[in-house]
Design an enzyme around this catalytic site. Structure first.
Site, PDB file in Angstrom:
ATOM      1  CB  CYS A  23      -0.964  -0.002   1.298  1.00  0.00           C
ATOM      2  SG  CYS A  23      -2.095  -1.253   1.561  1.00  0.00           S
ATOM      3  CG  ASP A  61     -28.953  14.324  20.654  1.00  0.00           C
ATOM      4  OD1 ASP A  61     -30.156  15.039  20.678  1.00  0.00           O
ATOM      5  OD2 ASP A  61     -28.355  14.435  19.498  1.00  0.00           O
TER       6      ASP A  61
END
Lengths: 52, 722
Positions: free
Chosen positions: B44, B444
């Protein structure tokens, strides 16, 4: 026992060399990418090609 | 000779002037940092580096696998936008990182500084220990004095360099009249040095040079561990921030320019494309669209936007391009005003006293009193000042909070590492301790328990033909509801023609000579309901409603169930409408919920809970949650949260999954238990060694053994957490 006159300075000097080498390696950012370094030895891309 | 070499075409020498030139040019070069989340191996790294080097103007490209970043040095004209396609073509995910934000963590100066001191302390203590071992095993007279003098010569400069952080902290604490852990540490080190030097001058038997150095070494190791843990979390958190480029597209003199937000001035015309977040407060001058305000208010229903309407920074433009005139920029924008509110709010963090400080408060005075008593006692008993001072020093060295200094960092390092592998970033040093006390969790709704992506709920109620038509019309827009429809409806789309988007309203097309529409209720003449919905209409026919619900975030149900199983009270506070909040609360089995909560209401509710003696964990993502996140005892936000919310929270969840939260609570309470155990181990060693020291039976050898043994036990105990 006279030999310790030599042995102590020598052991301090050699230890000091190791310390200096470590400080140099930290200062030149050689620990920035430990994972990358361990992978780079597998890479075929050399920074400088070995001399023929 | 140098001349001769350069003529003989040595490549290094002929390259030297060139190198100088490059160095000068490098100053004006563009430094671009790219984030590469997908890289993992040598291949990579090679592929990405080659792809980057192949681009015109790139001088150097280096991939850092540890940080998963690439650092590119290129000609000034090159921008990240030129490089990103090349890396993407090579098959890797890539994002630009804001250079200003990332530069702060690029070089970890404090960490490097500690590491150097640690190395010097390690070197010096090993050498002095070698000499001390010879003394303990029987060196006498001139040899012992020589060894003591050599030890002094190594120890004094080494301590002068290595122990500076402790001296500095102790000094600043004493200056404001407080005691911290560094005061007994500094005193022990200094007293050990002074008595040892005195003993050496008088050819005495005992010197504590090795103790002073090993003490410094172990304590520095603790400091370094502590620093590393937080540096890793901090740089990961800053990378999240750096991914959000603070840029705005500004129209100046009829031309589009990409400018940093700091350069936008009042009255500038700013272009906000669909899908982008508004960078400033402004007034819409052109364009129709819909705005997603969920990060600011928690509402899931998009709000229509038309010229003349105000828009706040942080709102997301959904459908058509908008042009706005900036009315408040930078510090004055509503985003920043909200952040300032948070700064004023008393935070749960500052109210909390860390365990280590509480231990120090008990410990430091006790140690000093004990040592002073030993000194006075022996002085009165024998009248020998030198002996009394020696014993006082021995007591201070034995009781020096060496194991205490390691007790907390060793545990937090192990626990943070464990949580990091599960995708949690512990940003604050005392977050784990505070988390372990939590008995109430407040969630929330929008963006936290829900993923913020809608899913259609009543597709089965539609006819086959309507579904095909809805699919065809949904293809014409990138509005979140349209995207959800294209994902949810399978089968063929109806053969519509002239498909076009009417920004801010919906899409329309022609089918069999009829105008067909998909869009807002008001646009199609329908009565809008309370729930998020879109409407489908053929010609002048009755509009058909397609209702949506916000899909749950992965792991939300599991997390809530696990928390309740642990006996923790779960609450849901949302700014959204009662219908949506109630539905979600019923699905997840949350009994206590509140809808339509304003930012202040959330913070007030948390304060009320705290007043009743509860310890509250807040999990939230929006700007409307920031005050609540700050006032809660401890707070968690997902990585997708707004920057302000992430800054306000102690822990960031890196993955989209909520399941690690209950596990984190368990890990935190186990970590705190280990810390307390460590304190007990350290105390036990003291209970055994202190009477010896006070009785004057403690030799430097016993001091060294007690200190090393307690430090090693404490570290091993911490490792059990992994």
């Amino acid at each position: 026992m006279e030999v310790i006159i030599w042995l102590i300075p020598i052991s301090l000097f050699l230890g000091g060399l190791g310390l200096i080498a470590f400080i140099w390696s930290v200062r030149t950012n050689q620990y920035d990418d430990p994972q990358g370094n361990s992978q780079r030895i597998l890479s075929d891309q050399w920074d400088e090609h070995p001399k023929p | 000779m140098g001349q001769a070499v350069s003529i003989s075409a040595c490549p290094a020498c002929s390259a030297a002037p060139l190198a100088e030139e490059t160095a000068q040019r490098a100053l004006s070069d563009a430094q671009i940092t790219l984030s590469l989340p997908g890289i993992h191996c040598a291949a990579c790294m090679d592929t990405v580096e080659q792809a980057l080097m192949g681009q015109p103007g790139v001088r150097q490209a280096r991939v850092n696998l540890t940080l998963k970043r690439a650092q590119v040095q290129a000609e000034p004209a090159v921008t990240a936008a030129d490089l990103i396609p090349a890396v993407q073509a090579a098959g890797y995910e890539v994002h630009e990182l804001d250079a200003g934000t990332i530069a702060a963590t690029a070089t970890d100066r404090a960490g490097r500084d500690l590491l150097m001191r640690l190395a010097v302390a390690g070197f010096a203590s090993m050498n002095v220990m070698l000499l001390s071992v010879s003394v303990w095993s029987g060196a006498e007279d001139a040899t012992r004095d020589l060894f003591h003098w050599i030890s002094a010569a190594i120890t004094l400069p080494a301590i002068g360099f290595c122990a500076q952080p402790f001296f500095r902290n102790a000094f600043s604490a004493l200056k404001v009249g407080r005691l911290n852990m560094d005061v007994p540490i500094s005193l022990a080190i200094l007293l050990a040095l002074v008595t040892s030097l005195w003993e050496t001058m008088l050819s005495g038997e005992h010197a504590y040079f090795d103790a002073a150095l090993t003490l410094t070494f172990f304590l520095l190791a603790g400091r370094y561990l502590d620093h590393r843990t937080r540096a890793v979390a901090r740089s990961a958190a800053e990378e999240l921030t750096a991914l959000e480029l603070p840029r705005a597209t500004v129209l100046r003199d009829g031309q589009e320019q990409q400018l940093p937000i700091s350069e936008v001035v009042l009255g500038d015309l700013i272009l906000v494309r669909p899908g982008a977040r508004s960078p400033v407060d402004g007034e819409i001058t052109e364009g129709h669209s819909e705005l997603d305000r969920s990060l600011l208010t928690g509402e899931t229903l998009p709000v229509p936007a038309a010229p003349g309407q105000p828009i706040s920074a942080g709102e997301v433009n959904l459908t058509g391009p908008l042009t706005l005139r900036a009315t408040a920029v930078g510090r004055d924008s509503s985003l920043h005003r909200m952040a300032d509110l948070v700064a004023i709010a008393e935070s749960g963090r500052s109210r909390y006293t860390p365990l280590a400080d509480r231990a120090a408060k008990l410990y430091a005075p006790g140690v000093h009193i004990l040592s002073a008593l030993a000194f006075l006692g022996w002085l009165a008993w024998t009248g020998d000042f030198r002996l009394a001072l020696n014993i006082a020093a021995a007591v201070l060295i034995i009781t020096c909070p060496c194991a205490l200094g390691l007790a907390v960092p060793a545990v937090t390092t192990a626990a943070s590492g464990r949580l990091f592998r599960r995708g949690m970033l512990i940003k604050h040093e005392t977050a784990l301790e505070r988390l372990s006390a939590v008995d109430t969790v407040v969630f929330d709704k929008t963006g936290t328990l829900t993923a913020g992506t809608p899913t259609p709920v009543n597709l089965e109620a539609l006819t086959e033909a309507d579904r095909a038509l809805a699919l065809a019309l949904a293809h014409g827009s990138s509005h979140p509801l349209s995207v959800a429809l294209t994902g949810a409806i399978s089968g063929d789309a109806a053969p519509v023609t002239d498909l076009r988007e009417v920004p801010g309203f919906g899409t329309e097309a022609q089918l069999n000579g009829e105008t067909v529409r998909l869009g807002r209720a008001a646009w199609l003449g329908a009565e809008p309901g309370a729930q998020t919905a879109t409407w489908l209409q053929r010609g002048q026919g009755t509009p058909v409603e397609i209702r949506f619900t916000d899909s749950l975030r992965p792991g939300a149900a599991q997390a809530v169930a696990d928390l309740k199983a642990q006996g923790i009270r779960v609450l849901l506070l949302s700014g959204d409408s009662a219908g949506a909040v109630g539905d979600l609360a019923r699905t997840l089995g949350i009994d206590e919920w509140q809808a339509g909560a304003l930012p202040g209401d959330k913070a007030a509710r948390i304060a009320a809970l705290q007043e009743q003696g509860h310890s509250v964990l807040m999990v939230g993502d929006g700007l409307n949650d920031t005050a609540a996140l700050t006032s809660a005892d401890v707070s968690i936000s997902p990585a997708s949260a707004l920057d302000a919310a992430r800054v306000a929270s102690d822990i960031v969840l890196l993955g989209g999954d909520l399941t690690p939260i209950p596990g984190a609570l368990t890990t935190a309470s186990r970590a705190t238990r280990r810390i307390r155990e460590n304190f007990r181990i350290a105390t036990l060693y003291n209970v055994i060694a202190v009477p010896l020291a006070v009785a004057g039976l403690c030799s430097p050898l016993i001091a060294a053994l007690a200190m090393s043994a307690s430090s090693v036990t404490v570290s091993l105990n911490a490792l059990r957490l992994r």
